[in-house]
Design an enzyme around this catalytic site. Structure first.
Site, PDB file in Angstrom:
ATOM      1  N   THR A  44      41.830  48.556  34.005  1.00 14.56           N
ATOM      2  CA  THR A  44      43.118  48.584  33.308  1.00 14.56           C
ATOM      3  C   THR A  44      42.982  48.118  31.869  1.00 14.56           C
ATOM      4  OG1 THR A  44      44.160  48.116  35.439  1.00 14.56           O
ATOM      5  CG2 THR A  44      45.539  47.850  33.491  1.00 14.56           C
ATOM      6  N   TYR A  71      33.632  44.993  43.327  1.00 14.16           N
ATOM      7  CA  TYR A  71      34.756  45.881  43.013  1.00 14.16           C
ATOM      8  C   TYR A  71      34.374  47.285  43.437  1.00 14.16           C
ATOM      9  CZ  TYR A  71      38.222  48.241  39.926  1.00 14.16           C
ATOM     10  OH  TYR A  71      39.228  49.025  39.398  1.00 14.16           O
ATOM     11  N   LYS A 101      37.124  43.464  45.890  1.00 14.82           N
ATOM     12  CA  LYS A 101      38.350  44.154  45.509  1.00 14.82           C
ATOM     13  C   LYS A 101      38.216  45.580  46.018  1.00 14.82           C
ATOM     14  CE  LYS A 101      40.894  46.018  41.539  1.00 14.82           C
ATOM     15  NZ  LYS A 101      40.929  46.184  40.056  1.00 14.82           N
ATOM     16  N   ILE A 112      44.940  42.443  43.004  1.00 14.04           N
ATOM     17  CA  ILE A 112      44.694  42.590  41.568  1.00 14.04           C
ATOM     18  C   ILE A 112      45.559  43.763  41.141  1.00 14.04           C
ATOM     19  CG2 ILE A 112      43.027  43.117  39.753  1.00 14.04           C
ATOM     20  CD1 ILE A 112      40.925  41.634  41.346  1.00 14.04           C
TER      21      ILE A 112
END
EC number: 4.3.3.7
Length: 297
Positions: A47, A136, A165, A206
């Site tokens: 992001t 991740y 994640k 998240i």
């Protein structure tokens, strides 16, 4: 290793001004997150447009986040991923030396390593630092899936790898991970399935939406972690439309447009190849936002 990196976490956007990093606005955005009760801020992830930041900009963002959170209870989980292991180690060491509480390390993109390559990549990163490491997994972006067997191997053999994640979009994957390794910390990486993951043993989120609505995401997450599932689901249902529209184009295109509409960033700027949303989607974002109370600075 005691895990302090869970709960409501925000995948921060990176604001630009005239093509350069807007450091002042970035700091203000972080302080707004702190004010609204977020547990952890996550700079320079997907992001945060980390793929188009220079290495120096990447490191500046980490420094700003750490300084903004100093003397607060808010932790910093710094993005520290790369498709070159030596670069990921450099980012990880920088994050540790500059006070980050942990790192988020995305699976290496483009070069499509094998599961053994992924294992060696993450093992090398984990051994280079002492702070916690969150894997991740986002195969839709990077082209490779960190399979559960590799996750379990890393979790067992690397003391500072504490969780993952999961942004596969699969609730079943998260449930399977927790069924085989209950002590693994599973974090939702997709706002659309935050509630299902939290209600099935996940320890946090998240969130992209939290850039715009940190108070909503905090309440949803904390209620779910306290097993107040009926109340948490009611908030999740309320967030359905905004979660959907914020992914009408590639992240972070819609969330930056929403932040601009809300007056939280003064410039709607991206780094190419990302660009502004279509006029049709911009209007849809603007219309959807009218149904939510968005707090300013």
């Amino acid at each position: 290793m005691k895990n302090i990196l869970q709960g409501a976490m925000t995948a921060l956007i990176t604001p630009f001004k005239n093509g350069k990093l807007d450091e002042e606005t970035f700091e203000k955005l972080i302080k707004r997150q702190i004010k609204n009760g977020i547990d952890v801020v996550v700079p320079v992830g997907t992001t945060g447009e980390s793929a188009t930041l220079t290495h120096n900009e990447h490191k500046i963002c980490i420094e700003i986040a750490v300084n903004a959170c100093k003397d607060t209870n808010v932790k910093v989980l710094a993005g520290a991923g790369s498709n070159a292991t030596h670069e990921a180690i450099d980012f990880a060491k920088f994050a540790q030396s500059h006070g980050a509480d942990g790192i988020l390390s995305v699976a290496p993109y483009y070069n499509k390593p094998t599961q053994e390559g992924l294992y060696q990549h993450y093992k090398a990163i984990a051994e280079s630092i002492d702070i916690p490491v969150l894997l991740y997994n986002v195969p839709g972006r990077v082209g490779v899936d960190i399979l559960p067997s590799t996750v379990f191997r890393l979790f067992k053999e690397c003391k500072n790898i504490f969780g993952i994640k999961e942004a596969t979009g699969s609730i079943d994957r998260c449930v399977d991970l927790l069924a085989h390794e209950p002590n693994l910390v599973v974090i939702s990486g997709e706002d659309a399935i935050n509630y299902p993951i939290l209600s099935n043993g996940g320890k946090g989120v998240i969130s992209v939406t939290a850039n715009l609505l940190p108070d909503y995401i905090c309440e949803l997450t904390h209620l779910a972690l306290d097993e107040e599932y009926t109340k948490a689901k009611a908030i999740n249902d309320k967030l359905y439309n905004i979660n959907k529209i914020l992914f009408c184009e590639s992240n972070p295109i819609p969330i930056k447009a929403a932040m601009y509409i809300a007056g939280l960033i003064g410039n709607l700027e991206y780094r190419l190849p990302l660009c502004e949303p279509s006029s049709e989607n911009f209007k849809k974002i603007e219309q959807t936002m009218k149904n939510y109370e968005i707090k300013g600075f």
